[in-house]
Design a protein around this motif. Structure first.
Motif, PDB file in Angstrom:
ATOM      1  N   PHE A  10       0.818  -0.995  -0.152  1.00  0.00           N
ATOM      2  CA  PHE A  10       0.118  -0.184   0.070  1.00  0.00           C
ATOM      3  C   PHE A  10       0.536   1.042   0.039  1.00  0.00           C
ATOM      4  O   PHE A  10       2.018   1.541   0.151  1.00  0.00           O
ATOM      5  N   ALA A  55      -0.918   4.166  -6.865  1.00  0.00           N
ATOM      6  CA  ALA A  55      -1.210   3.061  -6.881  1.00  0.00           C
ATOM      7  C   ALA A  55       0.048   2.160  -7.425  1.00  0.00           C
ATOM      8  O   ALA A  55       0.423   0.875  -7.212  1.00  0.00           O
ATOM      9  N   THR A  80     -11.416   2.296  -9.350  1.00  0.00           N
ATOM     10  CA  THR A  80     -11.252   3.030  -7.955  1.00  0.00           C
ATOM     11  C   THR A  80     -12.098   3.693  -8.593  1.00  0.00           C
ATOM     12  O   THR A  80     -12.880   4.070  -9.710  1.00  0.00           O
ATOM     13  N   ALA A 139      -8.068   1.899  -5.398  1.00  0.00           N
ATOM     14  CA  ALA A 139      -6.480   3.665  -5.230  1.00  0.00           C
ATOM     15  C   ALA A 139      -7.837   4.885  -5.177  1.00  0.00           C
ATOM     16  O   ALA A 139      -8.376   4.514  -6.187  1.00  0.00           O
ATOM     17  N   ALA A 163      -3.439   4.211  -1.902  1.00  0.00           N
ATOM     18  CA  ALA A 163      -3.856   3.277  -2.781  1.00  0.00           C
ATOM     19  C   ALA A 163      -3.331   1.905  -2.092  1.00  0.00           C
ATOM     20  O   ALA A 163      -2.066   1.711  -1.178  1.00  0.00           O
ATOM     21  N   GLY A 164      -4.150   0.969  -2.964  1.00  0.00           N
ATOM     22  CA  GLY A 164      -3.789  -0.697  -2.098  1.00  0.00           C
ATOM     23  C   GLY A 164      -3.283  -1.082  -3.094  1.00  0.00           C
ATOM     24  O   GLY A 164      -4.058  -0.969  -3.812  1.00  0.00           O
ATOM     25  N   THR A 288     -10.945   5.820   2.895  1.00  0.00           N
ATOM     26  CA  THR A 288     -10.049   5.590   1.425  1.00  0.00           C
ATOM     27  C   THR A 288     -10.874   5.194   0.659  1.00  0.00           C
ATOM     28  O   THR A 288     -10.275   4.572  -0.158  1.00  0.00           O
ATOM     29  N   ALA A 291     -10.041   1.418  -1.443  1.00  0.00           N
ATOM     30  CA  ALA A 291      -8.393   1.212  -1.139  1.00  0.00           C
ATOM     31  C   ALA A 291      -8.139   0.659   0.352  1.00  0.00           C
ATOM     32  O   ALA A 291      -7.546   0.261   0.603  1.00  0.00           O
TER      33      ALA A 291
END
Ligand code: COA
Length: 330
Positions: A10, A55, A80, A139, A163-164, A288, A291
């Motif tokens: 992440f 990302a 997203t 993300a 972001a993950g 988030t 994410a």
């Protein structure tokens, strides 16, 4: 054949925004935000920093954990609700940034449930043998779409950027990997958490009048979202576990969408889960959106809270309304 996780990662912007920082922009307080949401601080992009950059950083960490080169990724699924541009979606910008060949890049637009939906697509591709190594990203950059005044405070204290990423691939073991999904939508509530404009139903898609009316900002009926979230997520967790023949007693860890700590606490009580069976990090990241689950997953993996064979559930609820869960034997 099942799909297993090969690597997680992440990234969040290095700009930290505290509740006190928000109090300088609008009429709110650290006490109000902590009491109602559990959030202490969050990360927002600096001007010019993009979702795809976040990302890419998350992807590099996931690939490093998986010990894979970018060239070994066969497909990208990018969730997203806040793409860098109206079109094309962020998937192709990530493909370009990774410097890989002409692999497919699919964008998923299911907001807070984005990661669960994206994972289900990747799982289908892996299990049918269509692609072996799939990069799944959740993300968001929410901070550029919020009204940072008292008028927008019910939304802008909640949402944040991050972001993950995960890399998934096949395993022959029947008792390991992604076991089941439970996915739903209910468009009757579409306008309860939405961004109205720009939209192709308008000519032109965005106008001065719309901007002046603030229709480009994320708009939310907080009470309604809360009411549905605390019912739908537990219902979905039970359903996905039932599909695997397990119950919440078998659960090592529940990774729930981080919308509001009060929602997560209520869900924990409804599902009768112990504190060690849930993971919350909304205090440090805010909401988030797509994410939240991959960020929490990466933290738990790196902290050793998830070990081989552990039963994990992931669940999300959000704009749409869309919601869903996944059950995984790690
Ligand atoms: N700071 C201070 N006061 C605030 C505030 C803020 N950031 N946001 C709202 N308020 C005020 C309101 O103006 C209202 O004031 P009033 O009584 O004078 O009119 C009061 O606090 C109560 O507002 P309300 O919207 O009824 O609060 P709430 O108890 O419903 O809490 C949320 C608001 C947003 C925390 C809550 O509804 C929530 O968490 N909903 C779910 C949101 C969510 O999870 N969204 C993402 C899903 S993916």
């Amino acid at each position: 054949m099942r799909t297993r996780f090969l690597g997680t990662g992440f990234a969040v912007p290095d700009r930290v925004v505290t509740n006190d920082d928000l109090s300088e922009m609008m009429d709110t307080s650290d006490e109000w935000i902590r009491t109602r949401t559990g959030i202490q601080e969050r990360h927002w992009v600096r001007e010019g920093e993009t979702g795809v950059e976040l990302a890419l950083a998350a992807t590099r960490r996931a690939l490093e954990m998986a010990d894979l080169a970018p060239s070994s990724v066969d497909a990208i699924v990018y969730a997203t609700s806040t793409p860098d541009h109206f079109a094309p979606g962020n998937g192709v910008f990530l493909q370009r940034a990774l410097g890989v060949g002409t692999i497919p890049a699919l964008d998923i637009r299911t907001q807070c449930s984005g990661f669960i939906y994206a994972l289900s697509v990747a799982d289908g591709w892996v299990r049918t043998g269509q692609y072996r190594r799939v990069l799944v990203v959740g993300a968001e950059v929410q901070s550029t779409g919020m009204l940072l005044t008292t008028e927008g405070r019910n939304v802008s204290v909640l949402f944040a950027d991050g972001a993950g990423a995960v890399v998934v691939g096949p395993t022959d073991r029947e008792d390991r990997g992604i076991l089941a999904f439970d996915l739903h939508s209910e468009g009757a509530h579409a306008e309860k958490l939405w961004v109205d404009s720009p939209g192709s139903r308008y000519h032109p898609r965005v106008s001065v009048e719309q901007i002046e009316a603030g229709r480009q900002y994320l708009d939310m009926d907080g009470k309604e979202v809360f009411r549905h979230a605390v019912a739908r997520m537990p219902e979905s967790v039970r359903a996905v576990l039932a599909a695997t023949g397990r119950t919440t007693a078998d659960l090592k860890l529940l990774l729930a969408h981080q919308a509001n700590l009060r929602i997560s606490e209520m869900m924990q009580r409804t599902l009768c889960l112990r504190d060690d069976q849930v993971y919350n990090n909304i205090m440090f990241y805010g909401n988030t959106t797509a994410a939240t689950i991959p960020i929490a997953l990466d933290e738990c993996v790196r902290q050793g809270r998830i070990q081989e064979g552990d039963l994990i559930a992931m669940t999300a609820f959000g704009s749409g309304f869309l919601w869903g869960s996944a059950a995984v034997a790690w």
